[in-house]
Design an enzyme around this catalytic site. Structure first.
Site, PDB file in Angstrom:
ATOM      1  N   TYR A  51       1.193  -0.825   0.217  1.00 37.79           N
ATOM      2  CA  TYR A  51      -0.099   0.338   0.077  1.00 37.79           C
ATOM      3  C   TYR A  51       0.693   1.035  -0.370  1.00 37.79           C
ATOM      4  CZ  TYR A  51      -5.388  -0.304  -0.021  1.00 37.79           C
ATOM      5  OH  TYR A  51      -6.622   0.103  -0.340  1.00 37.79           O
ATOM      6  N   GLU A  53      -0.435   4.775  -0.527  1.00 40.03           N
ATOM      7  CA  GLU A  53      -0.791   6.117  -0.973  1.00 40.03           C
ATOM      8  C   GLU A  53      -0.374   6.963  -0.885  1.00 40.03           C
ATOM      9  OE1 GLU A  53      -4.681   5.453   1.256  1.00 40.03           O
ATOM     10  OE2 GLU A  53      -5.873   5.080  -0.650  1.00 40.03           O
ATOM     11  N   ASP A 197      -4.448  14.044 -26.119  1.00 41.06           N
ATOM     12  CA  ASP A 197      -4.317  12.473 -26.041  1.00 41.06           C
ATOM     13  C   ASP A 197      -3.117  11.586 -26.685  1.00 41.06           C
ATOM     14  OD1 ASP A 197      -4.551   9.675 -24.881  1.00 41.06           O
ATOM     15  OD2 ASP A 197      -7.461   9.530 -24.778  1.00 41.06           O
ATOM     16  N   THR A 223      -1.766   6.178 -22.182  1.00 41.90           N
ATOM     17  CA  THR A 223      -1.666   4.674 -22.051  1.00 41.90           C
ATOM     18  C   THR A 223      -0.247   4.230 -21.757  1.00 41.90           C
ATOM     19  OG1 THR A 223      -1.853   3.726 -23.866  1.00 41.90           O
ATOM     20  CG2 THR A 223      -4.293   3.431 -22.790  1.00 41.90           C
ATOM     21  N   LYS A 226       0.239  -0.025 -25.553  1.00 40.47           N
ATOM     22  CA  LYS A 226       0.231  -0.070 -26.419  1.00 40.47           C
ATOM     23  C   LYS A 226       1.314   0.305 -27.506  1.00 40.47           C
ATOM     24  CE  LYS A 226      -4.570   1.886 -25.575  1.00 40.47           C
ATOM     25  NZ  LYS A 226      -5.563   2.514 -26.780  1.00 40.47           N
ATOM     26  N   ARG A 232      -0.212  -2.184 -18.617  1.00 41.90           N
ATOM     27  CA  ARG A 232      -1.409  -1.635 -18.824  1.00 41.90           C
ATOM     28  C   ARG A 232      -1.027  -0.864 -17.811  1.00 41.90           C
ATOM     29  NH1 ARG A 232      -5.697  -2.817 -21.620  1.00 41.90           N
ATOM     30  NH2 ARG A 232      -3.949  -4.669 -23.061  1.00 41.90           N
TER      31      ARG A 232
HETATM   32  C1  PLP Z   1      -6.823   3.161 -25.489  1.00 51.21           C
HETATM   33  C2  PLP Z   1      -7.074   4.659 -24.939  1.00 51.21           C
HETATM   34  C3  PLP Z   1      -7.452   5.460 -23.980  1.00 51.21           C
HETATM   35  C4  PLP Z   1      -8.388   4.178 -22.894  1.00 51.21           C
HETATM   36  O1  PLP Z   1      -7.094   3.280 -22.201  1.00 51.21           O
HETATM   37  P1  PLP Z   1      -7.719   2.257 -21.160  1.00 51.21           P
HETATM   38  O2  PLP Z   1      -6.795   1.876 -20.464  1.00 51.21           O
HETATM   39  O3  PLP Z   1      -8.272   1.135 -21.401  1.00 51.21           O
HETATM   40  O4  PLP Z   1      -8.629   3.069 -20.484  1.00 51.21           O
HETATM   41  C5  PLP Z   1      -7.958   6.680 -23.914  1.00 51.21           C
HETATM   42  N1  PLP Z   1      -7.561   6.689 -24.859  1.00 51.21           N
HETATM   43  C6  PLP Z   1      -7.518   6.642 -25.956  1.00 51.21           C
HETATM   44  C7  PLP Z   1      -7.492   7.714 -27.416  1.00 51.21           C
HETATM   45  C8  PLP Z   1      -6.977   5.717 -26.090  1.00 51.21           C
HETATM   46  O5  PLP Z   1      -6.826   4.858 -27.653  1.00 51.21           O
END
Ligand code: PLP
Length: 432
Positions: A51, A53, A197, A223, A226, A232
């Site tokens: 933990y 936090e 994003d 993220t 990817k 993840r």
């Molecule tokens: C995949 C993705 C997310 C969110 O990712 P998660 O980990 O699945 O919540 C946010 N924005 C974009 C543009 C994405 O492609």
């Protein structure tokens, strides 16, 4: 050696069926990748027990000296990778990174703009079924019907008419570079914050293959799993830190807080509790990998592979949204092939090719059917596949799509998929 095998053979078998599936099929889902053994080891390690936090040096729990070291490394490496002044590596996912960023910069009921989901945006950019669509007044911009790229006439017009507090750029099915500078011009004109994003192209941004949002955007979310090829999770970055413009002061000193402090406290305690320290440590491992020259070679190949797929598909008379790709993503409009995205996804899966159906801009079909397929090269490139294999894969896809009811074709492609996968083995060491 496996503890799981003895303790819970049922789940052991499930795990090994998944290892077999990942290694024996062609993974063309653009948002997926295969992490390294070191990342797996850290993600499966004892830091799951802790933990923590708070933030390094300021935790609510004792015994945090080692998780502090891991989180500090994750933050430092993230800043180095993205040329950022600030990094928060605690968001459990990309969606939570977006939630924390939005809650920091705008208030419930404020107007935000984002790319329409059906045009390549993400749920968290204002979809009515998502918190973003429920809590904010959302104005969605679209891509141009002809070019498949963001329609900046549209963006300008909507921004002038609706005066958003914040504009989100980036998406999940946008094959082209995100136009940070053009968005910055619009944001400046209407006095909006700009949020990028980069969940999809993060690995390409880190290696300079995609323009960087840092000079243009107030806040950047991503993220880590990817193209960045980590565990993840999510992350929030800023190119520079600055005193918050909302006049929020620290209670004791009366000092105006920096944006970094507001984001940190929005992530925890704002929307999350204890951080996933095993995942944060695994992010640090992945960022360390991404700083190495080999990772740049990898991302160069990711893009080269995507470009080869685009070329081959165009030769076979497939329509690609925007006519091609700058990145790892290809979005096929199947309308002229007389097959829906759903049917194509299903029949390709029978042959061991994993893709996802996807809306295309101005799609007449529902999100459950769709007229498109999204294809991505991050995962197969991690396996070591190069341009020649891309050509083979396009031939396989084309054979199937042209003859979806022919079991002989499906079976023959399935065999070719199996051979290809055996030539580029994945996670063999997990089986020994
Ligand atoms: C995949 C993705 C997310 C969110 O990712 P998660 O980990 O699945 O919540 C946010 N924005 C974009 C543009 C994405 O492609």
């Amino acid at each position: 050696m496996s503890y799981l095998k003895d303790a819970d053979p049922e789940l052991f078998d499930i795990l090994y069926r998944e290892i077999d599936r990942e290694s024996s099929t062609l993974e063309l889902i653009a948002s997926e990748n295969f992490v390294s053994y070191p990342v797996l080891e850290m993600a499966g390690g004892v830091m799951t027990n802790k933990y923590a936090e708070g933030y390094p040096g300021k935790r609510y729990y004792g015994g945090c000296e080692h998780v502090d070291e891991a989180e500090n490394l994750a933050r430092d490496r993230a800043k180095e990778l993205f040329n950022a002044a600030y990094a928060n590596v605690q968001p459990h996912s990309g969606s939570q990174a977006n939630m924390a960023a939005l809650f920091t910069f705008v208030k419930t009921g404020d107007t935000i703009m984002g790319l329409d989901l059906a045009h390549g945006g993400h749920l968290t950019h204002g979809s009515p079924v998502n918190f973003s669509g429920k809590l904010f007044n959302v104005v969605s911009y679209q891509v141009d019907r002809e070019t498949g790229r963001v329609n900046f006439d549209d963006v300008h017009e909507l921004a002038r008419a609706h005066k958003p507090k914040l504009i989100i750029c980036g998406g999940s099915a946008y094959p082209r570079f995100i136009e940070f500078e053009a968005f910055k011009n619009v944001a400046d004109e209407v006095g909006a914050f700009l949020m990028a994003d980069i969940a999809h192209p993060a690995g390409l941004v880190a290696t300079g293959l995609h323009p960087s949002p840092m000079p243009y955007c107030d806040v950047v979310t991503t993220t880590t799993h990817k193209t960045l090829r980590g565990p993840r999770g999510g992350m929030i970055l800023m190119g520079k830190d600055y005193p918050n413009p909302f006049g929020i002061v620290a209670p004791k000193s009366g000092r105006v807080k920096n944006m970094s402090e507001l984001i940190d406290s929005m992530v925890m305690p704002g929307i999350q509790g204890g951080p996933l320290m095993h995942i944060i440590a695994a992010k640090a491992v992945a960022f360390g990998e991404a700083l190495k020259p080999e990772f740049k070679q990898y991302t160069i190949q990711v893009v080269a592979n995507a470009k080869r797929i685009a070329e081959e598909l165009l030769k076979k008379d497939y329509n690609l949204v925007s006519g091609g790709t700058d990145t790892h993503v290809i979005l096929i409009d199947l309308t002229n092939k007389g097959i829906t995205g759903k049917a194509a996804e299903n029949v390709l899966e029978k042959a061991g090719i994993t893709v996802n159906k996807n809306m295309v801009p101005f799609d007449d079909r529902s999100p459950f059917i769709t007229s498109g397929l999204r294809i991505g090269t991050p995962a197969i490139t991690t396996r070591g596949m190069k341009e020649d294999e891309m050509t083979m894969i396009c031939n396989m896809i084309d054979q199937i799509i042209n003859d979806i009811n022919n079991d002989e074709v499906i079976n023959s492609v399935k065999n070719s998929v199996k051979e290809l996968c055996e030539t580029f083995p994945l996670y063999d060491d997990l089986r020994n």
